[in-house]
Design a protein around this motif. Structure first.
Motif, mmCIF file in Angstrom:
data_model
loop_
_atom_site.group_PDB
_atom_site.id
_atom_site.type_symbol
_atom_site.label_atom_id
_atom_site.label_comp_id
_atom_site.label_asym_id
_atom_site.label_seq_id
_atom_site.Cartn_x
_atom_site.Cartn_y
_atom_site.Cartn_z
ATOM 1 N N PHE A 89 0.785 -1.150 0.115
ATOM 2 C CA PHE A 89 0.041 -0.092 0.061
ATOM 3 C C PHE A 89 0.712 1.337 -0.172
ATOM 4 C CE2 PHE A 89 -3.412 -2.468 2.237
ATOM 5 C CZ PHE A 89 -4.279 -2.632 1.122
ATOM 6 N N THR A 90 2.119 0.959 0.678
ATOM 7 C CA THR A 90 2.917 2.242 0.687
ATOM 8 C C THR A 90 3.585 2.848 -0.772
ATOM 9 O OG1 THR A 90 3.702 1.414 2.731
ATOM 10 C CG2 THR A 90 5.184 3.229 1.583
ATOM 11 N N THR A 91 3.529 1.941 -1.729
ATOM 12 C CA THR A 91 3.903 2.052 -2.981
ATOM 13 C C THR A 91 2.748 1.723 -4.015
ATOM 14 O OG1 THR A 91 4.980 -0.020 -3.146
ATOM 15 C CG2 THR A 91 6.387 1.945 -2.471
ATOM 16 N N GLN A 92 1.705 2.441 -3.574
ATOM 17 C CA GLN A 92 0.467 1.956 -4.351
ATOM 18 C C GLN A 92 0.563 2.327 -5.813
ATOM 19 O OE1 GLN A 92 -4.136 3.289 -3.568
ATOM 20 N NE2 GLN A 92 -3.204 2.167 -2.097
ATOM 21 N N PRO A 93 1.414 3.245 -6.302
ATOM 22 C CA PRO A 93 1.475 3.528 -7.659
ATOM 23 C C PRO A 93 2.194 2.619 -8.710
ATOM 24 C CG PRO A 93 1.654 5.477 -6.707
ATOM 25 C CD PRO A 93 1.777 4.638 -5.564
ATOM 26 N N TRP A 94 3.189 2.115 -7.986
ATOM 27 C CA TRP A 94 3.871 1.025 -8.491
ATOM 28 C C TRP A 94 2.975 -0.416 -9.005
ATOM 29 C CZ3 TRP A 94 8.902 1.131 -4.954
ATOM 30 C CH2 TRP A 94 9.617 2.148 -5.288
ATOM 31 N N SER A 95 3.346 -1.238 -9.708
ATOM 32 C CA SER A 95 2.810 -2.707 -9.936
ATOM 33 C C SER A 95 3.427 -3.456 -9.120
ATOM 34 C CB SER A 95 3.076 -2.968 -11.530
ATOM 35 O OG SER A 95 4.647 -3.241 -11.549
ATOM 36 N N PHE A 96 2.739 -4.773 -9.138
ATOM 37 C CA PHE A 96 3.421 -5.753 -8.170
ATOM 38 C C PHE A 96 4.837 -5.963 -8.402
ATOM 39 C CE2 PHE A 96 4.666 -10.013 -7.090
ATOM 40 C CZ PHE A 96 4.030 -9.988 -5.648
ATOM 41 N N GLU A 97 5.171 -6.191 -9.950
ATOM 42 C CA GLU A 97 6.576 -6.274 -10.339
ATOM 43 C C GLU A 97 7.426 -5.255 -9.908
ATOM 44 O OE1 GLU A 97 3.828 -9.199 -12.055
ATOM 45 O OE2 GLU A 97 3.796 -7.101 -12.046
ATOM 46 N N GLU A 98 6.844 -3.839 -9.851
ATOM 47 C CA GLU A 98 7.855 -2.951 -9.703
ATOM 48 C C GLU A 98 8.219 -2.899 -8.185
ATOM 49 O OE1 GLU A 98 6.759 0.578 -12.884
ATOM 50 O OE2 GLU A 98 5.297 0.158 -11.354
ATOM 51 N N ASP A 133 -6.745 11.044 -0.975
ATOM 52 C CA ASP A 133 -7.523 12.026 -0.834
ATOM 53 C C ASP A 133 -6.754 13.399 0.353
ATOM 54 O OD1 ASP A 133 -9.489 10.952 -2.160
ATOM 55 O OD2 ASP A 133 -10.025 9.697 -0.382
ATOM 56 N N VAL A 134 -5.708 13.368 0.100
ATOM 57 C CA VAL A 134 -4.768 14.511 0.681
ATOM 58 C C VAL A 134 -4.286 15.258 -0.300
ATOM 59 C CG1 VAL A 134 -4.421 13.094 2.905
ATOM 60 C CG2 VAL A 134 -2.720 13.115 0.921
ATOM 61 N N PRO A 135 -3.994 16.605 0.125
ATOM 62 C CA PRO A 135 -3.382 17.541 -0.787
ATOM 63 C C PRO A 135 -1.967 17.355 -1.055
ATOM 64 C CG PRO A 135 -3.665 18.717 1.489
ATOM 65 C CD PRO A 135 -4.491 17.183 1.513
ATOM 66 N N ASP A 136 -1.233 16.695 -0.348
ATOM 67 C CA ASP A 136 0.401 16.461 -0.611
ATOM 68 C C ASP A 136 0.540 15.013 -0.494
ATOM 69 O OD1 ASP A 136 -0.481 16.327 2.114
ATOM 70 O OD2 ASP A 136 1.622 17.516 2.801
ATOM 71 N N SER A 137 -0.106 14.251 -1.352
ATOM 72 C CA SER A 137 0.268 12.723 -1.133
ATOM 73 C C SER A 137 1.315 12.336 -1.384
ATOM 74 C CB SER A 137 -0.826 12.009 -2.255
ATOM 75 O OG SER A 137 -0.660 10.643 -2.451
ATOM 76 N N VAL A 138 1.684 11.328 -0.541
ATOM 77 C CA VAL A 138 3.216 10.842 -0.595
ATOM 78 C C VAL A 138 3.086 10.029 -1.799
ATOM 79 C CG1 VAL A 138 4.427 8.816 0.353
ATOM 80 C CG2 VAL A 138 3.113 10.209 1.980
ATOM 81 N N TYR A 139 2.009 9.565 -2.535
ATOM 82 C CA TYR A 139 2.140 8.950 -3.704
ATOM 83 C C TYR A 139 2.589 9.738 -4.944
ATOM 84 C CZ TYR A 139 -0.956 5.371 -1.081
ATOM 85 O OH TYR A 139 -1.291 4.493 -0.418
ATOM 86 N N ASP A 140 2.490 11.127 -4.590
ATOM 87 C CA ASP A 140 3.030 11.974 -5.663
ATOM 88 C C ASP A 140 4.666 12.235 -5.550
ATOM 89 O OD1 ASP A 140 0.497 12.371 -6.826
ATOM 90 O OD2 ASP A 140 0.001 13.854 -5.474
ATOM 91 N N HIS A 141 5.065 11.477 -4.372
ATOM 92 C CA HIS A 141 6.565 11.743 -4.374
ATOM 93 C C HIS A 141 7.455 10.590 -5.109
ATOM 94 C CE1 HIS A 141 5.839 14.037 -0.071
ATOM 95 N NE2 HIS A 141 5.254 14.330 -1.049
#
Length: 281
Positions: A13-22, A254-262
């Motif tokens: 969940f911490t690296t949600q934008p990555w695929s499983f393989e990534e 749903d946050v303005p400074d998402s960790v997922y954008d880092h």
């Protein structure tokens, strides 16, 4: 005890934008020791191949987040609505994934009480786990109940303290059923460190992130960047006897400074650095 005493783990969940393989490739290259697998990231047609790939990469599979992880409905996974169907789905996850994740803990919680009936929700959950725990044991895995933060009460859970979870564990009374300890969820309860020590060998899973006043129910920070007294809780967990993976689990929806954008590589590195600082500071 200057050396960090736990394996360093990452929850997908911490690296949600990555695929499983990534996830697997990047965790392995960044020196992550253990992976907490999210079934939702697996391709149903290739799940066995993917699990084998994770193990072949050198990662320990420390825990699994089943796709359906509550017996009662939840905001994260509202379907199916029928309790028996949800129990069956959890059991199917055990049979499907356990043979490739020996020793891992399958994380669960109760789900939202129907009509606010927490007692029934807890009693029914205990009843179902009494049947599932021996199955997990025979498959070489465990089940871990996770008390959630009070903001999730009546949305995802009927329990929100370590002590409530330990009562359920005592009620099931099977060695394959224990505690998932997530600091973000429990750090504000009274005498938190002492409750962790009391839990002792019932702690199966350790999840770590950090806290600020949340913008949403899915707003967590990199360890060391918030308010959680990580040093106190980490040392209490060590004192309790836990020696497994210290797994970073960050949600940032749903946050303005998402960790997922880092840069997620930096998120992994900063998480490790934050934990090392917290342990030794």
């Amino acid at each position: 005890m200057s050396t960090f005493p736990f394996q360093f783990g990452m929850n997908e969940f911490t690296t949600q934008p990555w695929s499983f393989e990534e996830d697997v490739q990047n965790y392995a290259s960044l020196g992550v020791d253990a992976i907490e697998i999210c079934e939702a990231k697996l391709d149903p047609d290739r799940a066995v191949e993917q699990l084998k790939h994770a193990r072949q990469s050198g990662l320990t599979i420390s825990a699994i987040q089943p796709k359906i992880r509550t017996f009662f409905g939840s905001k994260m996974a509202p379907e199916p609505m029928d309790v028996e169907a949800r129990v069956k789905a959890f059991e199917q996850s055990l049979h499907r994934l356990a043979p490739y994740a020996e020793g891992a803990s399958f994380v669960m919680n109760t789900g939202a009480p129907q009509n606010g009936n927490m007692r029934k929700t807890v009693e029914e959950t205990v009843k179902h786990v009494r049947r599932l725990a021996p199955i997990a044991h025979n498959l070489g895995v465990k089940i871990a109940i996770e008390p959630l933060n009070p903001i999730s009460v009546n949305i995802e859970t009927a329990i929100w303290t370590i002590d409530q979870a330990l009562e359920m564990i005592e009620g099931v009374a099977h060695p394959a059923f224990g505690l998932c300890l997530d600091y973000w969820n429990i750090w504000q309860q009274n005498d938190c460190a002492q409750s962790i020590i009391t839990a002792g060998d019932k702690i199966f899973v350790l999840q770590v992130s950090d806290w600020r006043m949340p913008y949403s129910g899915m707003d967590r920070l990199i360890p060391g960047e918030g308010s959680i007294p990580l040093k106190e809780l980490l040392h209490a967990t060590y004192q309790a006897g836990f020696r497994g993976a210290c797994t970073v689990e960050i949600f940032s929806n749903d946050v303005p400074d998402s960790v997922y954008d880092h840069n997620l590589v930096d998120v992994v590195r900063k998480s490790r650095e934050g934990l090392l600082r917290a342990w030794g500071e």
